[in-house]
Design an enzyme around this catalytic site. Structure first.
Site, PDB file in Angstrom:
ATOM      1  N   ASP A   1      -1.995  10.794  -1.823  1.00 24.27           N
ATOM      2  CA  ASP A   1      -2.393   9.790  -2.828  1.00 24.27           C
ATOM      3  C   ASP A   1      -2.737  10.433  -4.154  1.00 24.27           C
ATOM      4  O   ASP A   1      -2.729   9.781  -5.200  1.00 24.27           O
ATOM      5  CB  ASP A   1      -3.567   8.974  -2.308  1.00 24.27           C
ATOM      6  CG  ASP A   1      -3.087   8.059  -1.201  1.00 24.27           C
ATOM      7  OD1 ASP A   1      -2.932   8.535  -0.070  1.00 24.27           O
ATOM      8  OD2 ASP A   1      -2.810   6.881  -1.497  1.00 24.27           O
TER       9      ASP A   1
ATOM     10  N   ARG B   1      -7.456   0.107  -6.523  1.00 29.66           N
ATOM     11  CA  ARG B   1      -7.495   1.169  -5.503  1.00 29.66           C
ATOM     12  C   ARG B   1      -7.745   2.492  -6.229  1.00 29.66           C
ATOM     13  O   ARG B   1      -6.878   2.974  -6.954  1.00 29.66           O
ATOM     14  CB  ARG B   1      -6.196   1.219  -4.701  1.00 29.66           C
ATOM     15  CG  ARG B   1      -5.886  -0.096  -4.024  1.00 29.66           C
ATOM     16  CD  ARG B   1      -5.611  -0.096  -2.560  1.00 29.66           C
ATOM     17  NE  ARG B   1      -6.112   0.885  -1.680  1.00 29.66           N
ATOM     18  CZ  ARG B   1      -5.410   1.374  -0.637  1.00 29.66           C
ATOM     19  NH1 ARG B   1      -4.174   0.962  -0.425  1.00 29.66           N
ATOM     20  NH2 ARG B   1      -5.954   2.253   0.170  1.00 29.66           N
TER      21      ARG B   1
ATOM     22  N   GLN C   1      -1.947   2.439  10.067  1.00 29.02           N
ATOM     23  CA  GLN C   1      -0.665   2.446   9.347  1.00 29.02           C
ATOM     24  C   GLN C   1       0.407   3.236  10.103  1.00 29.02           C
ATOM     25  O   GLN C   1       1.590   2.981   9.937  1.00 29.02           O
ATOM     26  CB  GLN C   1      -0.833   3.040   7.943  1.00 29.02           C
ATOM     27  CG  GLN C   1      -1.616   2.178   6.980  1.00 29.02           C
ATOM     28  CD  GLN C   1      -3.072   2.588   6.938  1.00 29.02           C
ATOM     29  OE1 GLN C   1      -3.645   3.008   7.943  1.00 29.02           O
ATOM     30  NE2 GLN C   1      -3.696   2.462   5.786  1.00 29.02           N
TER      31      GLN C   1
ATOM     32  N   ARG D   1       0.878  -1.169   0.000  1.00 32.20           N
ATOM     33  CA  ARG D   1       0.000   0.000   0.000  1.00 32.20           C
ATOM     34  C   ARG D   1       0.914   1.217   0.000  1.00 32.20           C
ATOM     35  O   ARG D   1       2.131   1.116   0.075  1.00 32.20           O
ATOM     36  CB  ARG D   1      -1.013  -0.021   1.146  1.00 32.20           C
ATOM     37  CG  ARG D   1      -0.656  -0.722   2.400  1.00 32.20           C
ATOM     38  CD  ARG D   1       0.468  -0.084   3.129  1.00 32.20           C
ATOM     39  NE  ARG D   1       0.247   1.325   3.366  1.00 32.20           N
ATOM     40  CZ  ARG D   1       1.176   2.213   3.617  1.00 32.20           C
ATOM     41  NH1 ARG D   1       2.458   1.861   3.640  1.00 32.20           N
ATOM     42  NH2 ARG D   1       0.888   3.482   3.820  1.00 32.20           N
ATOM     43  N   GLY D   2       0.276   2.413  -0.034  1.00 31.62           N
ATOM     44  CA  GLY D   2       1.072   3.635  -0.200  1.00 31.62           C
ATOM     45  C   GLY D   2       1.134   3.924  -1.694  1.00 31.62           C
ATOM     46  O   GLY D   2       1.500   3.044  -2.499  1.00 31.62           O
TER      47      GLY D   2
HETATM   48  O1  MRU Z   1      -4.444   3.231   2.327  1.00 27.38           O
HETATM   49  P1  MRU Z   1      -2.957   3.412   2.227  1.00 27.38           P
HETATM   50  O2  MRU Z   1      -2.198   2.803   3.353  1.00 27.38           O
HETATM   51  O3  MRU Z   1      -2.434   2.991   0.882  1.00 27.38           O
HETATM   52  O4  MRU Z   1      -2.776   4.986   2.339  1.00 27.38           O
HETATM   53  C1  MRU Z   1      -1.491   5.524   2.284  1.00 27.38           C
HETATM   54  C2  MRU Z   1      -1.466   6.980   2.470  1.00 27.38           C
HETATM   55  O5  MRU Z   1      -2.478   7.627   2.664  1.00 27.38           O
HETATM   56  C3  MRU Z   1      -0.140   7.645   2.313  1.00 27.38           C
HETATM   57  O6  MRU Z   1      -0.072   8.795   3.116  1.00 27.38           O
HETATM   58  C4  MRU Z   1       0.024   8.059   0.852  1.00 27.38           C
HETATM   59  O7  MRU Z   1      -0.182   6.991   0.001  1.00 27.38           O
HETATM   60  C5  MRU Z   1       1.353   8.629   0.606  1.00 27.38           C
HETATM   61  S1  MRU Z   1       2.546   7.356   0.416  1.00 27.38           S
HETATM   62  C6  MRU Z   1       4.074   7.994   0.168  1.00 27.38           C
END
Ligand code: MRU
Length: 363
Positions: free
Chosen positions: A247, A90, A206, A53-54
């Site tokens: 994101d 996603r 997270q 994720r991220g």
């Molecule tokens: O749902 P996730 O864990 O994928 O969300 C991640 C985030 O919101 C992060 O802050 C974002 O992706 C930036 S990653 C460098």
């Protein structure tokens, strides 16, 4: 970055074994397990279940997913079908679409027999670029922290800089270094005393499970706080700067990030705490202007809110139920550009405005 003292990237290709390896992030911080992705199905599953994720990491892994898919079927029809399946996993993180579209642009002109090798080369390039961009973000953001450290020396006897971050925008969310955490790693490497307030980041935690884990692995001082603590800490002068990832950023500088980011930006604004957003250019969606109106927000299962997992006294990881009521789970929110002090990118820093972004990226 280091995992148990050994340098790793969060996705590693193994051409000899015909797979890519990812760290299963659903098991952290309790267990480090590397998983092999060998097919498109493996990749779809890893992204959808958040083993990876991220935003930048999702993009990099999706690029490898295209390469793995082409080994099974490199026809035009399969390329379009598989790309669409990846993009649907996603919806908010635009790096996913960006990476899959980039793969398509490289692969479509090629004959099917040449596509698998070209796809692997392009996926490797995307991963390398992401690592380099995050390293550059680290340098551009570390200047802000160094500046605060100079001013903190006159304000506070300890000279320490306190950064608050939300969710995980570290090396686990990218190929290496991270976005929001990269400046912290770079500042610490330059000898600056940095301490990080880590929002736990309900519902999936997270912050508590990933950001705290990776900061501990790199030896950075940090403290996990409940999501609602940030405003209080800011009112009492305990936060010098907020740095988060994103994101998706619109061309006007509106920022979609993990749910709860907007509330931190409001609190930062009310307390004159600078609120910065660190992003590689792959996170900028030049097609969108108004983030609140236009960015699609992922709705995840209510079970992520009603249930929580953790380790019991015997060391077993267990899930427990918090409530029997129905739950809603919007996974992201949008922080309007007016609340963002600026963006930290691989090309340097800019105001979160259309003019600021256009000047930096020549658009
Ligand atoms: O749902 P996730 O864990 O994928 O969300 C991640 C985030 O919101 C992060 O802050 C974002 O992706 C930036 S990653 C460098």
């Amino acid at each position: 970055m280091k995992l148990n003292g050994i340098a790793h990237r969060s996705v590693e290709a193994d051409p000899a074994a015909g797979c890519v390896r990812i760290l299963d992030q659903t098991l952290l911080p309790w267990r480090t397990l590397w998983l092999e992705l060998a097919t498109l199905e493996d990749t779809l599953h890893a992204i959808a279940t958040m083993q990876v994720r991220g935003a930048p990491l999702i993009g990099a892994v999706a690029a490898w997913g295209v390469a793995l898919a082409l080994r099974a079927d490199a026809s035009d029809a399969a390329l379009e079908r598989d790309a669409a399946r990846l993009v649907a996993t996603r919806p908010t993180a635009v790096n996913l679409r960006w990476a899959v579209e980039r793969m398509g642009r490289v692969l479509r002109p090629l004959p099917p027999a040449a596509r698998a090798a070209a796809a692997a080369a392009e996926a490797a390039r995307i991963a390398e670029e992401d690592a380099a961009q995050c390293a550059a973000i680290g340098q551009a953001g570390a200047e802000l922290i160094a500046d605060l450290a100079r001013r903190s020396g006159s304000r506070r006897s300890d000279g320490r800089v306190n950064v608050l971050t939300h969710c995980n925008a570290g090396w686990l969310a990218t190929v290496d270094w991270g976005t929001a955490l990269a400046p912290i790693y770079a500042a610490a490497a330059a000898g600056i005393d940095v301490h990080v307030w880590v929002d736990e980041t309900r519902p999936r935690n997270q912050g508590a499970s990933l950001t705290a884990f990776e900061l501990a692995q790199q030896g950075i001082a940090h403290t996990v706080v409940a999501d609602n603590a940030g405003g209080h800490l800011m009112q009492h002068g305990q936060v010098d700067i907020v740095i988060v990832g994103a994101d998706r950023v619109t061309r006007r500088g509106d920022v979609a990030n993990k749910i709860g980011t907007y509330l931190k930006a409001l609190a930062a604004h009310d307390n004159a705490v600078p609120f910065w957003v660190a992003v590689p250019s792959s996170t900028i969606d030049w097609t969108l202007a108004d983030g609140v109106a236009e960015i699609p927000i992922e709705e995840r299962a209510g079970r992520e809110v009603t249930h929580i997992s953790g380790r019991d006294a015997g060391g077993e990881v267990r899930e427990v139920q918090l409530t029997a009521s129905p739950a809603a789970n919007p996974a992201f929110d949008v922080t309007p550009a007016r609340l963002v002090r600026g963006l930290i990118t691989e090309r340097g820093r800019c105001p979160a405005t259309e003019a600021g972004l256009a000047a930096l990226f020549g658009r």
